[in-house]
Design an enzyme around this catalytic site. Structure first.
Site, PDB file in Angstrom:
ATOM      1  NE  ARG A  94      -2.151   1.576   3.575  1.00  0.00           N
ATOM      2  CZ  ARG A  94      -2.779   1.985   4.687  1.00  0.00           C
ATOM      3  NH1 ARG A  94      -4.086   1.981   4.753  1.00  0.00           N
ATOM      4  NH2 ARG A  94      -2.075   2.361   5.746  1.00  0.00           N
ATOM      5  CE1 TYR A 133      -7.062   4.668  -3.804  1.00  0.00           C
ATOM      6  CE2 TYR A 133      -8.571   2.848  -4.153  1.00  0.00           C
ATOM      7  CZ  TYR A 133      -7.280   3.332  -4.056  1.00  0.00           C
ATOM      8  OH  TYR A 133      -6.217   2.479  -4.228  1.00  0.00           O
ATOM      9  NE  ARG A 221      -7.457   0.260   6.008  1.00  0.00           N
ATOM     10  CZ  ARG A 221      -7.766  -0.651   5.114  1.00  0.00           C
ATOM     11  NH1 ARG A 221      -8.577  -1.640   5.468  1.00  0.00           N
ATOM     12  NH2 ARG A 221      -7.285  -0.596   3.885  1.00  0.00           N
ATOM     13  CG  HIS A 284     -10.972  -7.935  -0.413  1.00  0.00           C
ATOM     14  ND1 HIS A 284     -10.498  -8.465  -1.594  1.00  0.00           N
ATOM     15  CD2 HIS A 284     -10.668  -6.604  -0.442  1.00  0.00           C
ATOM     16  CE1 HIS A 284      -9.917  -7.503  -2.288  1.00  0.00           C
ATOM     17  NE2 HIS A 284     -10.021  -6.370  -1.629  1.00  0.00           N
ATOM     18  CG  ASP A 335      -8.512  -5.442  -5.639  1.00  0.00           C
ATOM     19  OD1 ASP A 335      -8.361  -4.215  -5.695  1.00  0.00           O
ATOM     20  OD2 ASP A 335      -8.454  -6.075  -4.569  1.00  0.00           O
TER      21      ASP A 335
END
Length: 471
Positions: A94, A133, A221, A284, A335
């Site tokens: 990430r 996003y 989160r 997921h 994904d």
């Protein structure tokens, strides 16, 4: 040719004759497929003669919806496969993704997405849900047109002809409990109010293109409880039937952090604090306990499985037998696009189950003993539900989205239709066994190639090269 592809106007009615076609109830012989000028199937009839209709070059199967995509990530697929930490994981990956996301421009996003969507169509996907996003400029400030990057994605979908569900992502925190976003997330962050304004702006634009608009709270989160509640209420006021997608329970560290914050596992918390129903896609959902599997399946939500990305990131293995025992609905997505191939996602899902259970042919069901047939029908059903569009297979009233397999391909030649599909999924994914792909009654892939293949590929490569040359 490019202008013909990009047009969203209605086309002429059409027909196609297939010696074999995979209908929602299973394989059928001598099928006449007919659609109207809006690209909607008007009749799918077995036991017919061609009556002058063109003949398909091989078995016809329903087009596969891709229920989870981050388009810009295709440009760095394969570039993170090196040891950069003592124990590389999703979290170290990430960090590298954030560095890439900080540099990509709107023009590059459009070029990458156009190349990707053409590639998806060549690989048997006929629709995609874009989990979007990347909202703001590289400094984290909104563009003059706040919808600029969303519009780039809509243009890419329109040019390539892929069916589209746009899911703008609500992202507000860096961890459970509303931790402040970090520097790498500056292009993602939005207030709930600005998100709802964006949805209002995009709704008529999506409708004009035949696309579907929904919302993606990024994860528990990344969206505090108040933000989640307010966003869902606002979405309900705009469109009560809109799809809702969320990343959830992908990593064990995420589960542990959620337990520390709330005393509950992520899926259990979501089910207790939101009206989760058939509009939802739980992306997921890898790490659930037995009660979460049961409750989540009973909600009607789709489990959004991305087997090649989940394997690439070391996420873990979804318990497909438990989900199916609870009568859960599932679909597949690519994904991060380390793989862009609908058949290979099915293969990876089945193989992961074999490794976990030490059994074979895990995804067979009572109606379909052939694994490829059973998985294709299940994934089309789940993908259609997650997309919020009428793309659930070869049946009157659904969109005319279908794939024609290449009966002359070496892996398929001479086999019965069901075995051709099995070989397509389990024996041919390194070479294309697809002859043609139709979306809304229009050919988008002919002789295995998208009609914009050359120009879209060149623009994709140029955008990636520019990004890699950017300090």
């Amino acid at each position: 040719m490019a202008e013909a592809i990009s047009s969203s106007a209605a086309s002429a009615p059409g027909r196609l004759f297939a010696a074999d076609a995979l209908l929602r109830a299973g394989w059928a012989r001598d099928v006449l497929i007919e659609w109207n000028a809006s690209g909607e199937l008007s009749a799918v009839t077995a036991g017919r003669r061609p009556d002058g209709a063109p003949r398909a070059a091989g078995p016809v199967i329903p087009g596969m919806p891709n229920l989870h995509s981050h388009a810009f990530q295709r440009a760095f697929a394969g570039l993170t496969e090196f040891r950069g930490a003592t124990e590389d994981s999703f979290w170290s990956w990430r960090t590298l993704m954030y560095r890439f996301a900080a540099r990509v421009s709107p023009a590059q996003v459009e070029a990458i997405a156009t190349g990707l969507y053409a590639e998806m169509l060549e690989a048997g996907y006929t629709a995609v849900c874009e989990f979007h996003y990347l909202h703001h400029d590289s400094d984290g400030l909104p563009y003059a047109d706040d919808a600029e990057l969303a519009l780039a994605l809509l243009r890419a979908a329109r040019r390539t002809g892929i069916g589209f569900t746009l899911l703008p992502v609500l992202y507000q925190a860096s961890g459970f409990g509303g931790l402040a976003p970090n520097e790498g997330q500056r292009r993602f962050v939005r207030s709930t109010e600005s998100m709802l304004r964006l949805l209002e702006r995009l709704r008529p634009l999506c409708a004009a293109q035949g696309a579907r608009l929904g919302l993606a709270p990024h994860s528990l989160r990344a969206v505090p409880a108040d933000g989640l509640r307010e966003a869902l209420a606002g979405l309900r006021a705009i469109d009560a039937a809109a799809p809702v997608h969320i990343h959830i329970a992908e990593q064990t560290a995420e589960v542990e952090a959620c337990l520390a914050w709330s005393g509950q596992r992520p899926v259990a918390w979501l089910l207790d604090h939101a009206e989760v129903d058939a509009r939802w896609c739980l992306v997921h959902a890898t790490h659930m306990d037995a009660d979460e599997y049961r409750r989540a399946a009973a909600s009607g939500a789709v489990a959004g499985l991305c087997p090649t990305t989940e394997a690439n990131l070391g996420d873990g293995i979804f318990d497909l037998p438990a989900w199916r025992a609870a009568q859960g609905v599932w679909g597949i997505g690519s994904d991060s696009h380390v793989c862009v191939n609908a058949a290979e996602e099915l293969l990876m899902l089945e193989y992961s189950q074999r490794l976990a259970t030490r059994q074979r042919n895990v995804a067979a069901d009572g109606a379909q003993a052939q694994i490829a047939t059973a998985m294709t029908l299940a994934a089309v059903r789940g993908g259609a539900q997650a997309s919020g569009r009428a793309v659930a297979g070869l049946q009157a009233g659904q969109q005319a989205d279908f794939v024609v397999l290449d009966a002359a391909h070496p892996a398929l030649a001479g086999l019965p239709a069901a075995d051709m599909l099995s070989s397509h999924v389990f024996a041919s994914h390194r070479s294309n066994a697809i002859d043609a792909v139709w979306v809304a009654g229009r050919p988008r892939v002919v002789a295995g190639r998208h009609l914009l293949h050359d120009s879209a590929t060149a623009a994709f490569v140029a955008a990636r090269t520019q990004l890699l040359d950017t300090p």
